[in-house]
Write an enzyme that holds these catalytic residues in place. Structure first.
Site, PDB file in Angstrom:
ATOM      1  N   THR A  13       0.844  -1.194   0.000  1.00 49.86           N
ATOM      2  CA  THR A  13       0.000   0.000   0.000  1.00 49.86           C
ATOM      3  C   THR A  13       0.885   1.252   0.000  1.00 49.86           C
ATOM      4  O   THR A  13       2.043   1.225   0.418  1.00 49.86           O
ATOM      5  CB  THR A  13      -0.931   0.027   1.219  1.00 49.86           C
ATOM      6  OG1 THR A  13      -0.167   0.150   2.421  1.00 49.86           O
ATOM      7  CG2 THR A  13      -1.787  -1.231   1.271  1.00 49.86           C
ATOM      8  N   GLY A  14       0.303   2.342  -0.507  1.00 51.07           N
ATOM      9  CA  GLY A  14       1.072   3.583  -0.579  1.00 51.07           C
ATOM     10  C   GLY A  14       2.337   3.423  -1.394  1.00 51.07           C
ATOM     11  O   GLY A  14       3.419   3.853  -0.986  1.00 51.07           O
ATOM     12  N   GLY A  18       8.300   6.757  -3.192  1.00 47.48           N
ATOM     13  CA  GLY A  18       9.014   6.642  -1.932  1.00 47.48           C
ATOM     14  C   GLY A  18       9.318   5.238  -1.472  1.00 47.48           C
ATOM     15  O   GLY A  18       9.659   4.355  -2.267  1.00 47.48           O
ATOM     16  N   GLY A  20       7.360   2.887  -0.313  1.00 44.49           N
ATOM     17  CA  GLY A  20       6.458   1.863  -0.832  1.00 44.49           C
ATOM     18  C   GLY A  20       6.854   1.387  -2.214  1.00 44.49           C
ATOM     19  O   GLY A  20       6.852   0.179  -2.492  1.00 44.49           O
ATOM     20  N   SER A 136       8.123   3.287  12.380  1.00 45.23           N
ATOM     21  CA  SER A 136       9.082   4.384  12.327  1.00 45.23           C
ATOM     22  C   SER A 136       9.847   4.478  13.629  1.00 45.23           C
ATOM     23  O   SER A 136       9.373   4.029  14.683  1.00 45.23           O
ATOM     24  CB  SER A 136       8.325   5.701  12.074  1.00 45.23           C
ATOM     25  OG  SER A 136       9.148   6.823  12.288  1.00 45.23           O
ATOM     26  N   TYR A 149       1.699  11.930  14.626  1.00 41.01           N
ATOM     27  CA  TYR A 149       2.287  10.927  13.735  1.00 41.01           C
ATOM     28  C   TYR A 149       2.969   9.830  14.547  1.00 41.01           C
ATOM     29  O   TYR A 149       2.746   8.637  14.327  1.00 41.01           O
ATOM     30  CB  TYR A 149       3.300  11.594  12.803  1.00 41.01           C
ATOM     31  CG  TYR A 149       4.172  10.628  12.045  1.00 41.01           C
ATOM     32  CD1 TYR A 149       3.693   9.951  10.929  1.00 41.01           C
ATOM     33  CD2 TYR A 149       5.484  10.385  12.444  1.00 41.01           C
ATOM     34  CE1 TYR A 149       4.503   9.060  10.222  1.00 41.01           C
ATOM     35  CE2 TYR A 149       6.301   9.501  11.755  1.00 41.01           C
ATOM     36  CZ  TYR A 149       5.802   8.841  10.649  1.00 41.01           C
ATOM     37  OH  TYR A 149       6.603   7.952   9.965  1.00 41.01           O
TER      38      TYR A 149
END
Length: 259
Positions: A13-14, A18, A20, A136, A149
């Site tokens: 996904t995504g 970048g 992904g 992350s 985030y």
């Protein structure tokens, strides 16, 4: 080591850009049939053109019920699911409203939960599968400039650990990859937000790392392909004993001696 994913289908996904896209490109190079997702048909088509291997795409907004339904209808089963979709950005924590918090949770957490609920049972039934979440360093070291985030990335660690337990003993592994500060288009924009002026990129990057990510042992932004290398390993049969893990590709940013 030779990573062989021939005969496997992987959904990232995504993945129109970048990290992904780098993961999808690596999985395709290992022989997987790869499905790209994103909201823009045009950007997905362009991204697919740069992937060497079997690739197709589904344009859908996975934060909506209709978008989720469209994806799972077109791709009912996969062997590898990489939940990479996410949004990020700097914001004043004292003025970030409820709607923005909800948007981050909907995008960064709930899209991954929905897809895991859909695809994990089939993997368990077949006795093989890989589920990953792109987390992350911010999951562990909450950044003051984007608390909303960081908290969503922390949530993903609980999500992956719980689903790993749900898949225990089935041949399916579930893991998170803790990506450190990585050079993508979005991060370049983020760096420019925090480092004002018209500095050359290399100088701006060095100042960003020095002033805002001084814990990094790498001393530079990570390249997307470096994150993808770990994801491809975790997707392979070689990683059969790694599950329920938060694996770091953070350039030594998190100051801890345990993974």
């Amino acid at each position: 080591m030779r990573i062989d994913l021939a005969g496997r289908t992987a959904l990232v996904t995504g993945s129109s850009q970048g990290i992904g896209l780098a993961i999808a490109t690596g999985l395709a190079a290992a022989g997987a049939a790869v499905v790209l997702t994103g909201r823009s048909e045009e950007r997905l088509r362009a991204a697919a053109g740069g992937v060497d291997g079997e690739v197709r795409w589904v344009a859908a907004d996975l934060t909506t019920g209709d978008g989720h339904a469209r994806l799972v209808e077109e791709v009912p089963a996969v062997d590898v699911l990489v939940n990479n979709l996410g949004v990020f950005g700097a914001a004043d924590p004292l003025t970030t409203g409820d709607d923005e918090w909800r948007r981050y949770f909907e995008t960064n957490v709930l899209t991954a939960v929905r897809l895991t609920r859909h695809y994990l049972p089939g993997m368990v039934e077949r006795g093989w599968g890989r589920v990953q979440y792109t987390s992350s360093d911010s999951a562990v070291v909450t950044p003051a400039e984007m608390i909303h985030y960081g908290v969503t990335k922390t949530a993903l660690l609980g999500v992956h650990r719980g689903f790993a337990k749900a898949a225990a003993g089935t041949g399916v592994t579930v893991n998170s990859v803790l990506a450190g500060p990585t050079r993508t288009g979005g991060v370049e924009e983020f760096v420019r937000q925090l480092i004002p002026g018209d500095l050359p990129w290399e100088e701006a990057q060095q100042r960003f790392m020095r002033e805002h990510r001084p814990q990094s042992l790498l001393g530079r932004l990570i390249e997307p392909e470096e994150i993808a290398n770990m994801c491809c390993y975790l997707a392979s049969p070689l990683a059969s004993a790694t599950t329920g893990a938060a694996v770091r590709v953070d350039g030594g940013y998190v100051d801890a001696i345990l993974p």
